[in-house]
Design a protein around this motif. Structure first.
Motif, PDB file in Angstrom:
ATOM      1  N   ALA A 117       0.823  -1.209   0.000  1.00  0.00           N
ATOM      2  CA  ALA A 117       0.000   0.000   0.000  1.00  0.00           C
ATOM      3  C   ALA A 117       0.856   1.257   0.000  1.00  0.00           C
ATOM      4  CB  ALA A 117      -0.932  -0.007   1.217  1.00  0.00           C
ATOM      5  N   LEU A 118       1.935   1.264   0.785  1.00  0.00           N
ATOM      6  CA  LEU A 118       2.787   2.455   0.848  1.00  0.00           C
ATOM      7  C   LEU A 118       3.533   2.686  -0.462  1.00  0.00           C
ATOM      8  CD1 LEU A 118       4.385   2.468   4.419  1.00  0.00           C
ATOM      9  CD2 LEU A 118       2.454   3.788   3.557  1.00  0.00           C
ATOM     10  N   VAL A 119       4.138   1.635  -0.993  1.00  0.00           N
ATOM     11  CA  VAL A 119       4.937   1.795  -2.217  1.00  0.00           C
ATOM     12  C   VAL A 119       4.056   2.228  -3.382  1.00  0.00           C
ATOM     13  CG1 VAL A 119       6.332   0.574  -3.922  1.00  0.00           C
ATOM     14  CG2 VAL A 119       6.712   0.166  -1.481  1.00  0.00           C
ATOM     15  N   LEU A 120       2.973   1.507  -3.614  1.00  0.00           N
ATOM     16  CA  LEU A 120       2.094   1.863  -4.728  1.00  0.00           C
ATOM     17  C   LEU A 120       1.350   3.167  -4.462  1.00  0.00           C
ATOM     18  CD1 LEU A 120       0.536  -1.582  -5.757  1.00  0.00           C
ATOM     19  CD2 LEU A 120       2.400  -0.318  -6.836  1.00  0.00           C
ATOM     20  N   GLY A 121       0.976   3.418  -3.211  1.00  0.00           N
ATOM     21  CA  GLY A 121       0.269   4.647  -2.877  1.00  0.00           C
ATOM     22  C   GLY A 121       1.118   5.883  -3.127  1.00  0.00           C
ATOM     23  N   PHE A 122       2.379   5.839  -2.712  1.00  0.00           N
ATOM     24  CA  PHE A 122       3.270   6.981  -2.949  1.00  0.00           C
ATOM     25  C   PHE A 122       3.569   7.129  -4.437  1.00  0.00           C
ATOM     26  CE2 PHE A 122       4.078   7.173   1.562  1.00  0.00           C
ATOM     27  CZ  PHE A 122       4.434   8.496   1.766  1.00  0.00           C
ATOM     28  N   ALA A 123       3.788   6.019  -5.125  1.00  0.00           N
ATOM     29  CA  ALA A 123       4.122   6.098  -6.557  1.00  0.00           C
ATOM     30  C   ALA A 123       2.946   6.647  -7.367  1.00  0.00           C
ATOM     31  CB  ALA A 123       4.519   4.718  -7.067  1.00  0.00           C
ATOM     32  N   LEU A 124       1.755   6.076  -7.173  1.00  0.00           N
ATOM     33  CA  LEU A 124       0.594   6.518  -7.952  1.00  0.00           C
ATOM     34  C   LEU A 124       0.131   7.901  -7.526  1.00  0.00           C
ATOM     35  CD1 LEU A 124      -1.460   3.180  -8.073  1.00  0.00           C
ATOM     36  CD2 LEU A 124      -0.062   4.205  -9.876  1.00  0.00           C
ATOM     37  N   GLY A 125       0.210   8.212  -6.225  1.00  0.00           N
ATOM     38  CA  GLY A 125      -0.183   9.534  -5.757  1.00  0.00           C
ATOM     39  C   GLY A 125       0.722  10.623  -6.300  1.00  0.00           C
ATOM     40  N   THR A 126       2.023  10.344  -6.335  1.00  0.00           N
ATOM     41  CA  THR A 126       2.969  11.308  -6.892  1.00  0.00           C
ATOM     42  C   THR A 126       2.758  11.480  -8.390  1.00  0.00           C
ATOM     43  OG1 THR A 126       4.600  10.671  -5.216  1.00  0.00           O
ATOM     44  CG2 THR A 126       5.421  11.848  -7.153  1.00  0.00           C
ATOM     45  N   LEU A 127       2.515  10.361  -9.069  1.00  0.00           N
ATOM     46  CA  LEU A 127       2.273  10.413 -10.513  1.00  0.00           C
ATOM     47  C   LEU A 127       1.030  11.246 -10.822  1.00  0.00           C
ATOM     48  CD1 LEU A 127       3.483   9.208 -13.131  1.00  0.00           C
ATOM     49  CD2 LEU A 127       1.820   7.352 -12.921  1.00  0.00           C
ATOM     50  N   ALA A 128      -0.018  11.077 -10.041  1.00  0.00           N
ATOM     51  CA  ALA A 128      -1.258  11.829 -10.273  1.00  0.00           C
ATOM     52  C   ALA A 128      -1.087  13.308  -9.943  1.00  0.00           C
ATOM     53  CB  ALA A 128      -2.386  11.227  -9.445  1.00  0.00           C
ATOM     54  N   ALA A 129      -0.342  13.615  -8.867  1.00  0.00           N
ATOM     55  CA  ALA A 129      -0.178  15.008  -8.451  1.00  0.00           C
ATOM     56  C   ALA A 129       0.681  15.805  -9.414  1.00  0.00           C
ATOM     57  CB  ALA A 129       0.424  15.057  -7.050  1.00  0.00           C
ATOM     58  N   ARG A 152      -1.529  12.459  -3.079  1.00  0.00           N
ATOM     59  CA  ARG A 152      -1.927  13.331  -4.190  1.00  0.00           C
ATOM     60  C   ARG A 152      -2.360  14.703  -3.685  1.00  0.00           C
ATOM     61  NH1 ARG A 152      -6.481  15.151  -6.427  1.00  0.00           N
ATOM     62  NH2 ARG A 152      -6.517  15.559  -8.691  1.00  0.00           N
ATOM     63  N   SER A 153      -3.272  14.735  -2.721  1.00  0.00           N
ATOM     64  CA  SER A 153      -3.765  16.020  -2.220  1.00  0.00           C
ATOM     65  C   SER A 153      -2.674  16.797  -1.500  1.00  0.00           C
ATOM     66  CB  SER A 153      -4.958  15.803  -1.288  1.00  0.00           C
ATOM     67  OG  SER A 153      -4.587  15.017  -0.172  1.00  0.00           O
ATOM     68  N   GLY A 154      -1.812  16.071  -0.758  1.00  0.00           N
ATOM     69  CA  GLY A 154      -0.737  16.752  -0.054  1.00  0.00           C
ATOM     70  C   GLY A 154       0.263  17.396  -1.004  1.00  0.00           C
ATOM     71  N   LEU A 155       0.627  16.686  -2.057  1.00  0.00           N
ATOM     72  CA  LEU A 155       1.561  17.249  -3.033  1.00  0.00           C
ATOM     73  C   LEU A 155       0.943  18.413  -3.795  1.00  0.00           C
ATOM     74  CD1 LEU A 155       3.382  14.133  -4.532  1.00  0.00           C
ATOM     75  CD2 LEU A 155       4.348  15.926  -3.085  1.00  0.00           C
ATOM     76  N   LEU A 156      -0.328  18.296  -4.147  1.00  0.00           N
ATOM     77  CA  LEU A 156      -0.984  19.405  -4.850  1.00  0.00           C
ATOM     78  C   LEU A 156      -1.009  20.671  -4.002  1.00  0.00           C
ATOM     79  CD1 LEU A 156      -4.007  17.624  -6.599  1.00  0.00           C
ATOM     80  CD2 LEU A 156      -1.957  18.579  -7.675  1.00  0.00           C
ATOM     81  N   ASP A 157      -1.086  20.489  -2.672  1.00  0.00           N
ATOM     82  CA  ASP A 157      -1.103  21.653  -1.784  1.00  0.00           C
ATOM     83  C   ASP A 157       0.252  22.351  -1.701  1.00  0.00           C
ATOM     84  OD1 ASP A 157      -3.763  21.345  -1.191  1.00  0.00           O
ATOM     85  OD2 ASP A 157      -3.415  20.182   0.637  1.00  0.00           O
TER      86      ASP A 157
END
Length: 307
Positions: free
Chosen positions: A109-121, A193-198
């Motif tokens: 969850a952490l690895v894929l969550g950070f990778a996909l969240g960063t990619l989306a942001a 995603r939301s954190g990086l967008l902020d």
């Protein structure tokens, strides 16, 4: 800081006492007699009564409760009616399988969550962002048991790629770990995603880009550090929920962990094992929450100054 830690520790003790009390009375509120469940409905009444006396079930409920609390303090939850072994030993034997499953799911969850969240942001409102957002909603909305059954049908029944049950090989962990990881993956993905967008449009990020730093360094070092606090906090708390989700996942995949042990014990009215399982999970959850609270104080200077 010390006063805050002691206060949180005192609250944790009260929560543990509450969990122990709830599981004690909840199990005894379930219809059915454990002695009859063990010996069968056609057993000799004298044998049933003897078994009840052996395990202290003939005493009044308040007496049983006091005895339960007195023994629980020393981590003695009694002996299993079915398996004829100490409940504590049974839980400890199965705990390693649950821990391995939960930690693997947490890492996925952490690895894929950070990778996909960063990619989306880094590509907001694009195709990747929209696909990731839809997948995030799907993974959190789908029932865990249904996801597990679908994975078994596809990868075990039709494709014959992975074993559908047990823990005989590392491959057997793939499907249960993925099933358990999906809800947490959705949470981590959206937080990242939301954190990086902020923070991507903050002055210090603009300054880092103006200095000629690569986008990887800007996002991975400057932006990521400043949005980790909520992610660390929520991820730590959600790790405790993995233990709750493991009950369903272990049942679906016949994984030999605490969750499956507890469901079998509930069906058999095995009070000692159920109480040992619930209190063990409660202790783990409380410890994780306590560590997350202390880590949050350590990471956020605003909170550190107020405690």
């Amino acid at each position: 800081m010390l006063r805050y830690a002691l206060r949180r520790l005192a609250i944790s003790v009260l929560v543990l006492f509450g969990a122990a009390t709830v599981v004690f009375f909840a199990m005894r509120a379930v219809s059915g007699d454990p002695a009859t469940a063990v010996l069968g409905p056609d057993a000799d009444p004298s044998a049933v009564e003897a078994l009840r006396r052996e395990y202290g079930l003939d005493a009044s409920l308040p007496v049983q409760y006091v005895q339960f609390l007195r023994r629980a303090v020393t981590l003695d939850f009694g002996e299993s009616f079915r398996l004829h072994d100490a409940a504590t030993n049974l839980v400890l034997t199965h705990l390693s399988a649950t821990a391995a499953l939960a930690l693997t799911a947490f890492a996925i969850a952490l690895v894929l969550g950070f990778a996909l969240g960063t990619l989306a942001a880094t590509r907001p409102n694009g195709v990747v962002d929209r696909v990731v957002s839809v997948l995030s909603m799907l993974t959190q909305s789908l029932p865990t048991f249904w996801v597990g059954i679908m994975l078994i049908l596809v990868f075990s029944r039709f494709l014959h790629l992975l074993p559908s049950s047990g823990a005989a090989s590392p491959a057997a962990m793939v499907m249960p770990a993925v099933t358990l990881a999906l809800p947490l993956l959705s949470v981590v993905l959206r937080l990242v995603r939301s954190g990086l967008l902020d923070v991507l449009h903050e002055d210090y990020v603009v300054t880092a880009r103006a200095k000629g730093l690569s986008e990887t360094r800007v996002v991975g070092w400057h932006a990521m550090r400043n949005m980790l606090i909520p992610v660390v906090t929520v991820a730590g708390l959600e790790f405790g929920s993995l233990l709750g989700g493991a009950v369903i996942v272990e049942t679906v995949f016949a994984w030999p962990g605490v969750g499956r042990l507890m469901t079998d014990a509930i069906a058999a009215r095995d009070y000692s094992v159920v109480q040992a399982c619930v209190i063990t999970v409660a202790v783990i959850f409380i410890v994780i929450n306590l560590l997350v609270d202390l880590l949050y104080v350590r990471l956020d200077p605003r909170v550190r100054e107020s405690v």
